[in-house]
Design an enzyme around this catalytic site. Structure first.
Site, PDB file in Angstrom:
ATOM      1  N   ARG A 166       0.814  -1.227   0.000  1.00  0.00           N
ATOM      2  CA  ARG A 166       0.000   0.000   0.000  1.00  0.00           C
ATOM      3  C   ARG A 166       0.842   1.269   0.000  1.00  0.00           C
ATOM      4  O   ARG A 166       0.357   2.339  -0.331  1.00  0.00           O
ATOM      5  CB  ARG A 166      -0.908   0.027   1.237  1.00  0.00           C
ATOM      6  N   ASN A 212      10.483  24.450   6.783  1.00  0.00           N
ATOM      7  CA  ASN A 212      10.553  24.987   5.425  1.00  0.00           C
ATOM      8  C   ASN A 212      10.419  23.859   4.417  1.00  0.00           C
ATOM      9  O   ASN A 212      10.775  22.719   4.698  1.00  0.00           O
ATOM     10  CB  ASN A 212      11.894  25.705   5.187  1.00  0.00           C
ATOM     11  N   HIS A 267      24.596  28.123   2.745  1.00  0.00           N
ATOM     12  CA  HIS A 267      23.992  29.163   3.564  1.00  0.00           C
ATOM     13  C   HIS A 267      24.242  28.947   5.058  1.00  0.00           C
ATOM     14  O   HIS A 267      24.378  27.822   5.515  1.00  0.00           O
ATOM     15  CB  HIS A 267      22.472  29.194   3.352  1.00  0.00           C
ATOM     16  N   LYS A 327      19.577  22.511  11.473  1.00  0.00           N
ATOM     17  CA  LYS A 327      18.618  22.076  10.457  1.00  0.00           C
ATOM     18  C   LYS A 327      18.568  20.554  10.400  1.00  0.00           C
ATOM     19  O   LYS A 327      19.600  19.893  10.301  1.00  0.00           O
ATOM     20  CB  LYS A 327      19.018  22.603   9.076  1.00  0.00           C
ATOM     21  N   HIS A 353      25.303  25.149   4.999  1.00  0.00           N
ATOM     22  CA  HIS A 353      24.517  24.050   4.442  1.00  0.00           C
ATOM     23  C   HIS A 353      24.107  24.361   3.013  1.00  0.00           C
ATOM     24  O   HIS A 353      23.806  25.509   2.684  1.00  0.00           O
ATOM     25  CB  HIS A 353      23.257  23.827   5.294  1.00  0.00           C
ATOM     26  N   TYR A 399      12.982  21.014   5.662  1.00  0.00           N
ATOM     27  CA  TYR A 399      13.890  21.149   6.781  1.00  0.00           C
ATOM     28  C   TYR A 399      13.235  21.838   7.956  1.00  0.00           C
ATOM     29  O   TYR A 399      12.452  22.751   7.804  1.00  0.00           O
ATOM     30  CB  TYR A 399      15.200  21.829   6.416  1.00  0.00           C
ATOM     31  N   ASP A 425      23.498  33.469  -4.478  1.00  0.00           N
ATOM     32  CA  ASP A 425      24.438  32.367  -4.228  1.00  0.00           C
ATOM     33  C   ASP A 425      25.676  32.450  -5.115  1.00  0.00           C
ATOM     34  O   ASP A 425      26.749  31.997  -4.732  1.00  0.00           O
ATOM     35  CB  ASP A 425      23.745  31.017  -4.425  1.00  0.00           C
TER      36      ASP A 425
END
Length: 178
Positions: free
Chosen positions: A23, A49, A62, A71, A118, A131, A167
């Protein structure tokens, strides 16, 4: 669940128990007492998030400068190569990183304690990345490290990455002077 320590202090790979049959499956993605007892995560989560990205998107690396976030990250659809990097010049592992594939198939989570940078790159056609954070996001406090920082020398599994303007402008870490 299974918890694996990595080469970076406090960074852990977590493999939840997955119960599946014809299932589908069920898994517990967080339980405060279990994660305290088994992974040593004793910080409260205050923000969740969810991002969706397409193949080749690289988000990161970041961090928050004065209000660092821990996180707990995972993938609900697709796959990423996820990275935690030690950016503390006083740390014995400064300039080192841990990289792990997180996917909907392997169900792995990565715990990135406060103080690490990260980021991730998307390996699948599309990814849903979630996260839990231990502090609130503050755009005035954000920082970053170049995804291709020579000191980190991250072995990203994709060559042509798609970066945000923000970035693409981050600087590399400086080598230790000592």
């Amino acid at each position: 669940m299974k918890v694996t320590d990595t080469a970076l202090a406090g960074v852990k790979i977590i493999e939840p128990k997955v119960f599946g049959d014809h299932r589908g499956f069920f898994k517990e993605t967080f339980n405060a007492q279990r994660y305290l007892d088994m992974a040593g995560i004793d910080l409260a989560f205050v923000q969740d998030n969810h991002s969706r990205s397409r193949r080749g998107v690289l988000r990161g690396l970041h961090f928050q400068k004065t209000k660092p976030q821990g996180k707990l990250v995972s993938v609900t659809r697709g796959a990423v190569f996820d990275v935690a990097a030690d950016i503390d010049p006083a740390s014995p592992t400064y300039g080192q990183y841990v990289g792990v594939e997180l996917s909907e198939d392997n169900h792995l989570q990565l715990w990135v304690p406060p103080g690490y940078a990260h980021g991730f790159v998307v390996l699948s056609e599309e990814v849903d990345f979630v996260y839990k954070c231990t502090d609130y996001y503050d755009p005035s406090d954000e920082g970053g490290v170049a995804w291709n920082c020579p000191l980190l020398n991250i072995d990203w599994p994709i060559e042509d990455v798609l970066l945000s303007d923000k970035d693409s402008k981050y600087a590399s870490l400086e080598p230790e002077h000592g």
